[in-house]
Write an enzyme that holds these catalytic residues in place. Sequence first.
Site, PDB file in Angstrom:
ATOM      1  N   TYR A 155       0.608  -1.072  -0.229  1.00 16.14           N
ATOM      2  CA  TYR A 155       0.026   0.038   0.158  1.00 16.14           C
ATOM      3  C   TYR A 155       0.936   1.117   0.028  1.00 16.14           C
ATOM      4  O   TYR A 155       0.737   2.254  -0.839  1.00 16.14           O
ATOM      5  CB  TYR A 155      -0.894  -0.173   1.257  1.00 16.14           C
TER       6      TYR A 155
HETATM    7  P1  NDP Z   1     -13.732   2.254   0.336  1.00 18.32           P
HETATM    8  O1  NDP Z   1     -13.513   0.765   0.674  1.00 18.32           O
HETATM    9  O2  NDP Z   1     -15.068   2.806   0.565  1.00 18.32           O
HETATM   10  O3  NDP Z   1     -13.860   2.520  -1.337  1.00 18.32           O
HETATM   11  C1  NDP Z   1     -12.854   1.785  -2.199  1.00 18.32           C
HETATM   12  C2  NDP Z   1     -13.668   1.829  -3.461  1.00 18.32           C
HETATM   13  O4  NDP Z   1     -12.747   1.408  -4.501  1.00 18.32           O
HETATM   14  C3  NDP Z   1     -15.117   1.499  -3.572  1.00 18.32           C
HETATM   15  O5  NDP Z   1     -15.622   2.311  -4.393  1.00 18.32           O
HETATM   16  C4  NDP Z   1     -14.707   0.159  -4.578  1.00 18.32           C
HETATM   17  O6  NDP Z   1     -15.699  -0.138  -5.420  1.00 18.32           O
HETATM   18  C5  NDP Z   1     -13.347   0.912  -5.422  1.00 18.32           C
HETATM   19  N1  NDP Z   1     -12.524  -0.357  -5.972  1.00 18.32           N
HETATM   20  C6  NDP Z   1     -11.740  -1.268  -5.153  1.00 18.32           C
HETATM   21  N2  NDP Z   1     -11.171  -1.934  -6.117  1.00 18.32           N
HETATM   22  C7  NDP Z   1     -11.678  -1.706  -7.385  1.00 18.32           C
HETATM   23  C8  NDP Z   1     -11.542  -2.334  -8.474  1.00 18.32           C
HETATM   24  N3  NDP Z   1     -10.715  -3.526  -8.844  1.00 18.32           N
HETATM   25  N4  NDP Z   1     -12.306  -1.723  -9.657  1.00 18.32           N
HETATM   26  C9  NDP Z   1     -12.908  -0.746  -9.554  1.00 18.32           C
HETATM   27  N5  NDP Z   1     -13.118  -0.046  -8.386  1.00 18.32           N
HETATM   28  C10 NDP Z   1     -12.676  -0.721  -7.150  1.00 18.32           C
HETATM   29  O7  NDP Z   1     -12.570   2.986   0.918  1.00 18.32           O
HETATM   30  P2  NDP Z   1     -12.038   4.607   0.849  1.00 18.32           P
HETATM   31  O8  NDP Z   1     -13.043   5.371   0.310  1.00 18.32           O
HETATM   32  O9  NDP Z   1     -11.719   4.884   2.130  1.00 18.32           O
HETATM   33  O10 NDP Z   1     -10.945   4.282  -0.186  1.00 18.32           O
HETATM   34  C11 NDP Z   1     -11.128   5.160  -1.483  1.00 18.32           C
HETATM   35  C12 NDP Z   1      -9.503   5.839  -1.813  1.00 18.32           C
HETATM   36  O11 NDP Z   1      -8.965   6.552  -0.667  1.00 18.32           O
HETATM   37  C13 NDP Z   1      -8.507   4.545  -1.831  1.00 18.32           C
HETATM   38  O12 NDP Z   1      -7.534   4.784  -2.748  1.00 18.32           O
HETATM   39  C14 NDP Z   1      -7.800   4.606  -0.369  1.00 18.32           C
HETATM   40  O13 NDP Z   1      -6.612   3.874  -0.505  1.00 18.32           O
HETATM   41  C15 NDP Z   1      -7.987   5.993  -0.325  1.00 18.32           C
HETATM   42  N6  NDP Z   1      -7.388   6.431   1.185  1.00 18.32           N
HETATM   43  C16 NDP Z   1      -8.386   6.178   2.172  1.00 18.32           C
HETATM   44  C17 NDP Z   1      -8.237   6.421   3.597  1.00 18.32           C
HETATM   45  C18 NDP Z   1      -9.070   6.336   4.675  1.00 18.32           C
HETATM   46  O14 NDP Z   1      -8.707   6.754   5.651  1.00 18.32           O
HETATM   47  N7  NDP Z   1     -10.344   5.995   4.349  1.00 18.32           N
HETATM   48  C19 NDP Z   1      -7.026   7.252   3.816  1.00 18.32           C
HETATM   49  C20 NDP Z   1      -6.071   7.414   2.676  1.00 18.32           C
HETATM   50  C21 NDP Z   1      -6.489   7.132   1.223  1.00 18.32           C
HETATM   51  P3  NDP Z   1     -16.129  -1.797  -5.769  1.00 18.32           P
HETATM   52  O15 NDP Z   1     -16.021  -2.512  -4.781  1.00 18.32           O
HETATM   53  O16 NDP Z   1     -17.701  -1.595  -5.881  1.00 18.32           O
HETATM   54  O17 NDP Z   1     -15.387  -1.998  -7.107  1.00 18.32           O
END
Ligand code: NDP
Length: 252
Positions: A155
């Site tokens: 990550y």
């Molecule tokens: P969520 O798990 O709520 O969101 C993750 C999103 O990514 C979902 O919408 C999921 O949709 C999508 N996703 C994952 N894998 C795939 C794939 N192979 N193809 C298409 N879509 C995909 O988590 P967050 O909102 O927290 O995360 C969103 C971003 O923010 C990420 O990049 C995360 O690393 C980053 N982030 C989050 C932090 C936090 O504290 N929450 C801190 C720092 C960064 P679906 O499964 O329907 O495909």
Amino acid sequence: MFDLSGRVAFVTGGNGGIGLGLASGLAKAGAKIMVAARNPAKNAAAVAELRALGAEAEATHTDITDPASITAAIAATIARFGRLDILVNNAGTNIRNRPEAYDEADWHTVVDTNLTSAYLTAKAAHPHLKASGHGRVINNGSMLSIFGMPLHIAYAASKGGIVQFTKALATAWAADGITVNAILPGWIDTDLTRKARGDMPLLNDNVLARTPAKRWGSPQDFEGIAAFLASDAAAFITGTAIPVDGGYSVQG
Ligand code: NDP
């Protein structure tokens, strides 16, 4: 200056969490939204939520680890809305383990989802962003773009890579009128971190102790930065990585 009326945004992972926060900010500023993610029920719910804000919104089933799926999703966006002005590379995942035990397949899953996808999506979007005359790319990094944690090698590598990818892309595409910036979220209350909180009992207390704002961030905290970076107001801002973290990264 902040009006996005008539502009079209493609938001990976826009069906929940931070992605839906970013999409909501763009929608409130007038943009049309294409949600690109896998889960059909979450896609439908996000589209309903965005439409309730008054925006035109659609979803296209997309797996960002599959180059053909990305190409098809960008094509679907052009077919539906006729243009693409704003790309948000938000989707991401995490698999935690000690480095010495880290599984190679897990490494590829995390790097493909968090970093390689951003390159593939940007490449597919480029002709449309360039044609718009004011293209915008917003990449989602992390505090692990700048810090380390022992269970997060893949990550952290992927999120550190997002920052350097952002800088390189910014220099390459500035002449095309495209800005490229990263956001670095602090600890945000989403499905991703709810799972982490379950797995790591001390996490909640540690986050609250270290974050000057003394709270977890929410997806709504990302509405403003999305609307700003996508707007004409940010036309001369490119190659940056902006923390959205309640002060976490400046706490000594
Ligand atoms: P969520 O798990 O709520 O969101 C993750 C999103 O990514 C979902 O919408 C999921 O949709 C999508 N996703 C994952 N894998 C795939 C794939 N192979 N193809 C298409 N879509 C995909 O988590 P967050 O909102 O927290 O995360 C969103 C971003 O923010 C990420 O990049 C995360 O690393 C980053 N982030 C989050 C932090 C936090 O504290 N929450 C801190 C720092 C960064 P679906 O499964 O329907 O495909």
